[in-house]
Every structure is written in C-alpha cells, then in structure tokens.
Design an enzyme around this catalytic site. Structure first.
Site, PDB file in Angstrom:
ATOM      1  N   LYS A 189       0.841  -1.194   0.000  1.00 28.43           N
ATOM      2  CA  LYS A 189       0.000   0.000   0.000  1.00 28.43           C
ATOM      3  C   LYS A 189       0.881   1.251   0.000  1.00 28.43           C
ATOM      4  O   LYS A 189       1.953   1.266   0.612  1.00 28.43           O
ATOM      5  CB  LYS A 189      -0.891  -0.053   1.247  1.00 28.43           C
ATOM      6  CG  LYS A 189      -1.980   0.955   1.377  1.00 28.43           C
ATOM      7  CD  LYS A 189      -2.768   0.656   2.653  1.00 28.43           C
ATOM      8  CE  LYS A 189      -3.896   1.612   2.924  1.00 28.43           C
ATOM      9  NZ  LYS A 189      -4.611   1.257   4.180  1.00 28.43           N
ATOM     10  N   SER A 222      -9.416   0.857   3.493  1.00 30.46           N
ATOM     11  CA  SER A 222      -8.698   1.762   2.622  1.00 30.46           C
ATOM     12  C   SER A 222      -7.591   1.078   1.811  1.00 30.46           C
ATOM     13  O   SER A 222      -7.012   1.689   0.920  1.00 30.46           O
ATOM     14  CB  SER A 222      -8.078   2.880   3.469  1.00 30.46           C
ATOM     15  OG  SER A 222      -7.116   2.346   4.404  1.00 30.46           O
ATOM     16  N   SER A 273      -9.555  -1.791   7.527  1.00 34.94           N
ATOM     17  CA  SER A 273      -8.966  -1.503   6.214  1.00 34.94           C
ATOM     18  C   SER A 273      -8.195  -2.649   5.577  1.00 34.94           C
ATOM     19  O   SER A 273      -7.757  -2.530   4.434  1.00 34.94           O
ATOM     20  CB  SER A 273      -8.066  -0.270   6.304  1.00 34.94           C
ATOM     21  OG  SER A 273      -8.844   0.892   6.473  1.00 34.94           O
TER      22      SER A 273
END
Length: 587
Positions: A130, A211, A235
């Site tokens: 990420k 996310s 997330s």
C-alpha cells in the site's frame, strides 16, 4: 553504447518471453474486451498466457514448483504479472506506481537460485505494498496525496525490509483511499488524488473496499501474488472480504508500523492479502516480529518456528468449537448473506465442528452501532469519552508530525501544512466540501479538521475514551471466547474462535478497538451487487496461530466440498466495467 534503463530491459524481456504467444496482441479480445460479445463473466479480461505456466489463480507453492523445475523464472513471473497489470490498469487502477528496479531484483534472485540459494517460499514472488508503506528506492510514498510527492523517506519500512530479506520482489505500490481514510468522513472508498479511483473487478460501480483497496482488488484480479495493507479500523478485512480473498489482520504490535504513514498508535497494524490462507500466511510469517523502532512489538510472545506449522486440514475441525455472536453482529447482515453464511456454517458442522449460537460480545448493545459502522459512535450516543474517534483524532495529530519530521525534500511538517495544501489545491485535493471541492471527498477534509482541532492534546477525555474502547471490547471478545470463565451469554468452556460476518463492518470495528486479530475467508457473492462477502474468524490477542490453524482447516474443507455448494472464492465478473461513476456507491 547506450545503456538501457531497467524499465526498458523489462519491456524487452517481456517481449522476448512472450513472443509468439502475443503475435495477435492488438486483435486479442483479452486486451480490448467487447461487452456485447462477452457480457459480465470471468473471461471478459482473460488472463494472458505466461509461457507454459498457468498463472491465473496460481498459488505461491505452484509458482515455486515451476521455478524449481525450471519451467518458470522470477523474471518471467514478474513479466507476466506486469503484463496483467497493464492489461487491467485503466479499468482497475490497482497500482499507483511500478518499481523500476523490479526486473533487476528478480534477475538477481534467479541468479541466487541458479547458484543453489533459495531464501524461502517467497523467493522470486512479486508483491505490492500500500502506498502508505515506505520503500527506500526509486518509488514514492505518498498515501495517495500530492502533498508528499517528491518526499524522501529515511529507510524501508520494517515490513518491506523483512520481505526483501525473504526474497520477495517488490513490484510496486498499491492504490488506496487517500491518507487511509483519515482525511474525510464522507468519501469515495479507494480514491486518492494521486492514484485516482481504484475499482473492484467484481463490480466497478460500488465500493471496492478500503482503505487498502488496491491491495485487495489486485490480489483478487490476479495482478500480483500477494500484498500488504494497513488497518486502523477494517482496512484489511473490508477490502479482502469484498474481493473474495483472504485477509490477515494481526494483533496490534505483531507487525511493526515503522515506516508506515500513521493514523492511530493504539489500532494501526500491517496485514496481508492472498488468494489462499497459505499465501496470506506466507507473507505474514515473513513480516511479524519485534522491531526496535516500534515498542508496541516488544510484548509479543515468541512463535518458535513461525506460523506456518499452524497449518491444518479439514480433519482438524472434528471436535472444534466455534461461537456465533448472533445478536452482536449476525442480525445486522442482510437476509441473503445470513442464508449463505448459514450454509457455510452447516458445512463446517458437517466436518465435525460444534457451532454455539449466542456467544455474544459483552455489552454489545453499548459497543455496536445497529445502524452501520460509526467510529464516532460514542460521541453520537452523547459520550465522547467512549468514542474511538476521540482517540484516533488525537493520535493522528501527533503521529503525523513525527512521521513528517523524518522526511526529506518536503515542506510538509505538520497536519496544518497538509490542511493548507488541500485548500490551496482544492481542484485536485478537494480541501473544501463538494461542490467547492471534488465529489470523491464530499465532506472535504473534515477528518483532518477534527484532528487539527484537538491540537494533539491527550486530555482526560482522550484517556477515558482509550480506556473504555480497549477494556470494553477486549473483555467483550474474551467473554465470548470463554476466556473469562462461564457467565451470562458465555460458553462454559473456551472456544476455538468467533465466526462473524465481516461485511457487517462493526465486527471488524470491535476487533480494531481491542487491537485483536481477525482472518477473513471468501464465502459467497451477493446476487444483487455481484460483490463478494466473507466469513471471518475473530480471536484474542497474539492468537494468529489459532486463526491460521482454523482458517486453513475451513479453507481445505471448502476446496474439498464447499465449492460444489457455491461456497468460497469465485472469479470476478467485471460488472459495469464500462461505467466510470465517481464516487462509487457505498453499497
């Protein structure tokens, strides 16, 4: 003599490796899908050939077998994944940036293998992290924001170093919800100004999960082998379950947060995504452990031999006992999810397990919002000293200043700097609420402003909120597991895990506040939305081995018997792939 860049070498290698197989590249419907000819199905974006190796849905073990027998190399494997990434990039947008050093890394690992050195099960396997996880290389670390473009991190994140040491190939950075959802409370999940909108291959028009959106979507669509994400509150679990992959969210402190753009000291953790429990566990087994730069990792117990010995098969389910917090979470799932998940439970029972209903989270009536995920639920009940958001907003103010202080080549030094940047660049960063800003951030940067208003003050309200959230959720989960002994709504013995519906986001929220681990498995696909949903295991602190043991046993059962009953992972059908709505529907 002109030297070629690594990217140019990669392109040449790609062309050489795939010569012949791609002679009809520009006529291949896999690259220019025709909705009239193919409709919504898994073949709409057919996986490009990878020599003689079938890469689509391949496990890490299968990739290693192919590299071991010489039918595949790390360079070839990387090349095929890069080709897949470009095939789907304009549709899914899972990768915000490719690593220009990836080819050289893969080539060096091939040389190691040829010389007789294999570092382990991740040797030569491509992965992404990420874009809030730092890498000290030629890639950016921006959390999806233009504000950090060009900033230079001091070092690899600890978890990136661990994966490099394990021989994995860092292919790139994954798209995400900007600032890991901290900046706004009404926003388009999976969107960032620098990365654009990430979309799920199952349905392009709805929430892809966040996310860690790109991490979950990319693993699901076979764009890379595995990925890292981060979780403060859902997330990892949410994008994993919404994309029919396995997500492991560890106990807070089991994986280091050094080098990760921070949110909440007490809830941040780095987790893993894989198409199978084993693949996600290989990644987790490589990154866990104590780190001198993160004191939350110090108390974790040792795990001699790592976590892979915890693997089991369906025979382990004989005599196992699982709890169902029905009133706490299950009642909040829609009827179709309940029906399909109950079929899943029946399958588990058929293997010899016992399912105990009403093993509830103590005081769930106070802790769990019945109207949906709400991380300021305490305040909305009239008690900011019982709100997770009270803790998160203070922690973020202080943590982001510490993180920014280590960066070079940037003028961003405080949350105020970030807020000012968003206002000054309203057309791209959407500092103001829509319509002054952009529709992806409908509420502007209200999350940042709420954090800014705290001035980072750890007041009595902050400490009361932290104590309430942690103690109540930990007690609640441990009671449901039978760890605190029998009592009202508690089993009369310790059980092997709580089975919860992770699409009910409040389940992940309670685990997040406790700092406790979860693992989610693919369960089924919703007929209306076409989006997957999962079945998750919840446990007490440091119990990742338990999650892997039972997760692998249930997965083995699904492979053996569940798929005939439409239980488990399915390939995406690319619903609505021609639609480009922004924001995506929160459904």
């Amino acid at each position: 003599m002109q030297l070629l860049t690594p990217a140019a070498v990669l392109l040449i290698t790609s062309a050489a490796h795939l010569a012949g197989a791609q002679e009809q590249y520009f006529d291949d419907p896999a690259y220019f899908p025709d909705v009239n000819a193919y409709g919504n199905n898994a073949t709409l974006f057919a996986f490009p050939p990878c020599g003689s190796f079938t890469l689509e849905e391949a496990t890490i073990d299968q990739m290693q077998d192919a590299m071991r027998d010489g039918s595949l190399s790390a360079v070839q494997l990387l090349t095929c994944y890069v080709q897949r990434a470009y095939q789907t990039r304009d549709y899914l947008n899972t990768i915000i940036e490719f690593n220009p050093d990836a080819h050289n890394i893969a080539a060096a690992l091939d040389a190691e293998r040829a010389a007789g050195t294999v570092r382990g099960p991740l040797h030569g396997i491509p992965f992404v992290v990420k874009d809030n996880i730092a890498s000290k290389d030629k890639m950016q670390t921006t959390a999806g924001s233009w504000a950090l473009l060009g900033s230079i991190v001091p070092r690899d994140a600890f978890v990136v170093t661990k994966l490099r040491d394990a021989g994995a190939v860092l292919m790139g950075k994954a798209t995400l919800s900007e600032w890991a959802d901290m900046r706004s409370n009404n926003y388009s999940e999976g969107y960032s100004p620098r990365g654009g909108q990430c979309r799920s291959a199952y349905n392009f028009t709805v929430n892809p999960g966040g996310s860690s959106s790109g991490s979950g979507v990319g693993v699901a669509a076979n764009v890379f082998a595995f990925a890292l994400g981060t979780e403060t509150d859902g997330s990892v679990i949410n994008p994993a379950e919404r994309n029919a992959v396995v997500g492991i969210k560890p106990t807070v402190g089991r994986t280091s947060r050094d080098g990760v753009v921070p949110e909440c000291t007490h809830q941040d953790t780095v987790g893993t995504f894989g198409r199978t429990v084993r693949d996600a566990a290989y990644a987790f087994d490589a990154i866990w452990g104590a780190d001198q730069r993160d004191n939350y990792t110090f108390p974790q117990p040792d795990q001699p031999g790592g976590f892979m010995p915890a693997f089991s098969n369906r025979s382990a389910l004989q005599g196992a006992t699982f709890g169902i917090p029905w009133d706490s979470f299950w009642v909040l799932a829609d009827a179709e999810q309940q029906a399909k998940l109950l079929d899943f439970l029946a399958l588990i029972e058929s293997a010899g397990a016992t399912i105990l209903n009403h093993t509830e989270i103590t005081d769930y009536q106070t802790l769990v919002s019945a109207t949906g995920w709400d991380w300021d639920y305490g305040t909305h009940r009239g008690y900011p000293n019982e709100s997770e958001y009270t803790v998160v907003t203070v922690d973020f103010y202080n943590n982001i200043a510490t993180y920014l202080s280590e960066l070079e080549n940037t003028s961003m030094r405080s949350l105020q700097d970030l807020v000012d940047f968003n206002y000054a660049n309203d057309g791209t960063e959407g500092g103001n609420p829509y319509p002054l800003g952009i529709p992806a951030f409908y509420s502007g940067q209200d999350g940042f402003l709420a954090s800014l208003a705290t001035n980072g003050t750890e007041s009595s309200t902050y400490w009361e909120a932290l104590g309430f959230c942690q103690s109540k959720t930990r007690t609640g989960i441990n009671d449901a597991l039978g760890l605190n002994g029998p009592g009202p709504q508690r089993p009369d013995k310790r059980i092997d895990g709580l089975l919860v519906p992770p699409d009910v986001a409040q389940a992940a929220q309670i685990a997040a506040q406790a700092g406790y681990p979860m693992l989610t498995l693919p369960a089924a696909v919703h007929s209306e939305s076409g989006m997957p949903f999962g079945l998750a295991l919840m446990q007490t602190e440091w119990a990742e081995a338990e999650l892997i043991k039972w997760g692998s046993a249930i997965e083995d059962l699904v492979f053996a018997e569940g798929r005939a009953k439409a239980i488990g992972r399915t390939l995406p059908e690319w619903r609505g792939y021609l639609e480009r709505n922004l924001p995506v529907i929160n459904a």
